[in-house]
Design an enzyme around this catalytic site. Structure first.
Site, PDB file in Angstrom:
ATOM      1  N   ALA A  66     111.693  28.509  23.168  1.00  0.00           N
ATOM      2  CA  ALA A  66     112.480  27.812  24.180  1.00  0.00           C
ATOM      3  C   ALA A  66     111.667  27.741  25.473  1.00  0.00           C
ATOM      4  O   ALA A  66     110.642  28.401  25.608  1.00  0.00           O
ATOM      5  CB  ALA A  66     113.768  28.573  24.421  1.00  0.00           C
ATOM      6  N   GLY A 105     113.204  29.225  19.162  1.00  0.00           N
ATOM      7  CA  GLY A 105     113.725  27.877  18.940  1.00  0.00           C
ATOM      8  C   GLY A 105     112.789  27.039  18.084  1.00  0.00           C
ATOM      9  O   GLY A 105     113.232  26.139  17.365  1.00  0.00           O
ATOM     10  N   GLU A 108     113.555  27.881  14.670  1.00  0.00           N
ATOM     11  CA  GLU A 108     114.900  27.364  14.376  1.00  0.00           C
ATOM     12  C   GLU A 108     114.865  25.853  14.100  1.00  0.00           C
ATOM     13  O   GLU A 108     115.661  25.352  13.324  1.00  0.00           O
ATOM     14  CB  GLU A 108     115.852  27.699  15.526  1.00  0.00           C
ATOM     15  CG  GLU A 108     116.212  29.190  15.542  1.00  0.00           C
ATOM     16  CD  GLU A 108     117.068  29.578  16.720  1.00  0.00           C
ATOM     17  OE1 GLU A 108     116.630  29.322  17.861  1.00  0.00           O
ATOM     18  OE2 GLU A 108     118.171  30.102  16.519  1.00  0.00           O
ATOM     19  N   GLU A 128     113.579  36.543  20.231  1.00  0.00           N
ATOM     20  CA  GLU A 128     114.543  36.499  21.340  1.00  0.00           C
ATOM     21  C   GLU A 128     114.998  37.880  21.795  1.00  0.00           C
ATOM     22  O   GLU A 128     115.308  38.091  22.977  1.00  0.00           O
ATOM     23  CB  GLU A 128     115.772  35.672  20.943  1.00  0.00           C
ATOM     24  CG  GLU A 128     115.543  34.182  20.935  1.00  0.00           C
ATOM     25  CD  GLU A 128     114.906  33.653  19.663  1.00  0.00           C
ATOM     26  OE1 GLU A 128     114.441  34.453  18.834  1.00  0.00           O
ATOM     27  OE2 GLU A 128     114.863  32.420  19.512  1.00  0.00           O
TER      28      GLU A 128
END
Ligand code: NAD
Length: 692
Positions: A66, A105, A108, A128
């Site tokens: 992210a 992310g 993901e 994370e």
């Protein structure tokens, strides 16, 4: 090639669309990148000539996570789940092509693609947890559907990076491509998927692995038990575990909603805010404003170390681990043999745990040369002195080094507290002298305080900061003062801990409060571990401090089975009635009447003077920024990262409250609590450390 938007290109090669993201440095999932994926994939899917889509990144890595800088801003643009849904619901296969690191992310996104290919050097992970969060875009629900609950638990709570080979074995990637052939390999894979009519495989529908863990609550209970120590105080690991449990026990969409709820809770909490603060703090610390990145550096290919004691041996290992040859010098053969044997034993222990091979042990030891002659250091690029902590001894050594070591080499001292400028004055080249303050055990502790003397040159500073990174340390540049940043602040806490036990708190009360706060160990347990007799000699002992009294009774800490605590044969500590009496008698002899000391007072008395001393350190320019002090305390002293560091903690309590308490203590207990001018000024201006 057609530019879809500033970060995305689309080309169609014989039915295969290649969507390339290009957002340096790491293709982080900013608004622009999210838009770019959405539009790029959308356009490819809408094109009738396209049979399959490859999602690939330009530059050094696939989407590496992210964009953390966006977290504290108002949310804007498409959400990641919206982008993911576009991919997952595509009517044509989408293949993620991974190089570098697919993290957070990034992974993901890859997990909503129907297939994943990677180069052998690629790594995948969901880190994370390291910033107090959980993967909030389906990572906790999709990962266990591929790798199973056990492996997923390990990955999300450790944030580990999984190598492509292991990812392949786990099913996390479907195929490895040649290292320099990712694009071609991914296209070939896409053609194969089309030719074989393979299904649009959605991870959300893969239930076999999670069903295997259903009805086995002991799996989670055991995992929690086994990691209780590691996770102590942290909220994020537990939230991650609960999400994996949800993946196992709930239908996919419910699990996703559960994950979202817990993610939002963590995001709004104080721990993640502190951990995100720390993430940026640890990066900023490398930056020295008056030593720009283009400052010339001095090549360091050989290192000399003087003293093969506790520190010298550990310091040597850092360089050997990085493949840099080391010559270590001692005064006597016996001390040298002992030092070399300790290094070998440490390596063999690491090998016995499987972390390095026996071959690695031999390779590292082969790079290490022991010597009894300082002359053997003449040609070294860097010499680090780690001998006794005594100014005269150090000055004499630096005088000798000045005569022996070639011009242009860096001369460093590992002193914990002595005046580096005075040490440098023993040489004719103070510009080449610097402090490299490693922490014990030096091969384990991450922190390196790089101590800048009055005359230390910029190339020497730049070289040492760069070298710190090369040997895997976290460095902070500090100035010269007794104890530098870390130990100077520590001294405040130690002094108060000592006073508190005379006033009526017991050592175990003080320790418990600080451990509950999140520190790994209290000051008294720490003293017992290090040995109470450090620097103590019976012939000079006058029984004038508790420590002296305990040493005279042969209560010298863990090694004698007794110190502030009593120890059983497994070295388990118990509060000691003997020590309790000694303390009461000693306090009485000083005319102190014991009182009940509250836990809150223990905490504030120990911690607030540390924050105050940090303010003084900033006032004097000894640390560059408040966040550097936090980096020192997190890495050198085990300050809980979920509280950011002492300065960040001060900010979170409110500096006005810290100041008011310091003033209250000053009125009751005197000058030890005199507020720093900077603290007073900041409160008057309603500023906090983060505004400096
Ligand atoms: P130590 O006593 O374990 O080791 C010092 C070694 O230096 C001994 O083996 C001694 O034989 C050798 N030595 C002494 N004079 C020498 C000389 N003239 N030539 C070659 N070798 C010589 O001490 P230590 O704990 O390793 O501390 C070394 C330095 O590191 C000190 O300045 C200390 O303040 C600093 N330091 C120590 C720690 C710690 O926790 N121990 C932490 C940070 C910094």
């Amino acid at each position: 090639m057609a530019a879809i938007n500033p970060v995305t290109d689309l080309v169609i090669e014989d039915g295969i669309a290649v969507v390339t993201l290009n957002s340096p440095p790491v293709n982080a999932l900013s608004v622009a990148v999210r838009d770019g994926i959405y539009q790029g994939i959308g356009e490819a899917l809408d094109n009738d000539a396209v049979q399959a889509v490859v999602l690939i990144c330009a530059g050094k890595t696939f989407i590496a996570g992210a964009d953390i800088a966006e977290f504290d801003k108002p949310r804007s643009g498409l959400t990641l789940p919206q982008v993911q849904q576009r991919i997952e619901d595509a009517g044509k296969p989408v293949i993620a092509a991974i190089h570098g690191t697919a993290l957070g992310g990034g992974l993901e996104v890859a997990l909503v693609c129907h297939y994943r290919v990677a180069v052998p050097s690629a790594k995948c992970g969901l880190p994370e947890v390291n910033i107090g969060l959980l993967p909030g875009a389906g990572g906790t629900q999709r990962l266990p559907r591929i790798v199973g609950a056990e492996k997923a638990l390990e990955m999300v709570t450790s944030g580990m990076h999984v190598r492509a080979k292991d990812a392949l074995a786990m099913g996390l990637v479907d195929e490895l491509t040649p290292e320099d052939g990712l694009r071609a390999g991914a296209i070939a894979f896409a053609r194969k998927v089309v030719a074989e009519g393979r299904p649009l495989r959605k991870v959300r529908d893969m239930n076999e692995k999670v069903e295997a863990a259903r009805g086995r609550p002991e799996l989670f209970a055991e995992f929690r038990r086994g990691n209780a120590r590691k996770f102590r105080g942290f909220q994020a690991p537990e939230a991650n575990i609960r999400c994996i449990e949800a993946a196992v026990n709930m239908p996919f969409d419910e699990g996703l909603a559960f994950e979202h709820k817990l993610f939002e809770e963590l995001m709004a909490g104080t721990q993640s805010a502190a951990q995100r603060y720390y993430f940026f703090a640890s990066r900023k610390a490398w930056n020295v404003p008056d030593v720009p990145a283009d400052t010339p550096t001095i090549p360091v290919n050989t290192v000399g170390i003087i003293g093969a004691g506790t520190m010298g041996g550990g310091i040597a290992m850092n360089f050997l681990n990085a493949g840099i040859p080391v010559t270590i010098v001692e005064t006597k053969q016996e001390a040298l043999d002992r030092g070399l044997a300790t290094i070998r034993r440490n390596y063999e222990n690491t090998a016995s745990k499987g972390r390095i091979s026996m071959d690695d042990v031999e390779k590292r030891m082969a790079q290490l040369k022991g010597s009894l002659a300082l002359d053997d250091l003449a040609q070294c690029d860097l010499v680090i002195e780690a001998i006794f902590e005594n100014m005269d001894v150090k000055k004499e050594m630096f005088g000798k080094l000045d005569r022996i070591v070639r011009q242009g080499a860096i001369l460093a001292s590992n002193t914990s507290a002595l005046d580096l400028n005075e040490i440098a004055s023993a040489t004719s080249r103070p510009q080449d002298v610097i402090g490299l303050h490693f922490f014990s055990p030096a091969n384990v502790m991450k922190l390196l305080e790089v101590v800048r003397g009055e005359k230390t040159s910029k190339p020497v500073i730049a070289t040492c900061m760069q070298l710190a990174r090369r040997i895997g340390k976290v460095a902070a540049l500090v100035g010269v003062c007794p104890g530098f940043v870390g130990n100077r602040i520590l001294a405040q806490r130690q002094r108060e801990a000592g006073k508190l036990v005379l006033e009526g708190a017991m050592p175990w009360d003080v320790d418990r409060v600080l451990v509950d706060f999140g520190l790994p160990m209290g000051p008294f347990a720490m003293s017992d571990l290090a040995g109470l007799d450090l620097g103590w000699r019976r012939e000079n002992s006058t029984g004038s401090t508790l420590r002296e009294i305990l040493c005279e009774m042969d209560r010298r800490g863990q090694k004698t089975g007794a110190g502030f605590y009593d120890y059983d044969d497994k070295r388990q500590a118990r509060p000691s009635p003997v020590v309790e009496n000694i303390i009461r008698d000693f306090a009485a002899s000083k005319g102190i009447t014991p009182r009940v000391v509250s836990e809150q007072e223990i905490l504030e008395r120990c911690i607030y003077p540390m924050i105050n001393e940090g303010a003084r350190i900033l006032e004097e320019g000894i640390a560059i920024r408040a966040s550097d002090i936090d980096v020192v305390w997190v890495n050198g002293y085990g300050w809980p990262v979920y509280r950011g560091g002492p300065m960040r903690y001060g900010d979170s309590v409110g500096l006005d409250k810290v100041l008011a308490k310091m003033q209250d203590f000053e009125a009751r207990f005197g000058d030890d609590f005199k507020p720093a001018k900077l603290l007073v000024d900041m409160v008057a201006q309603r500023k906090s450390f983060k505004d400096l």
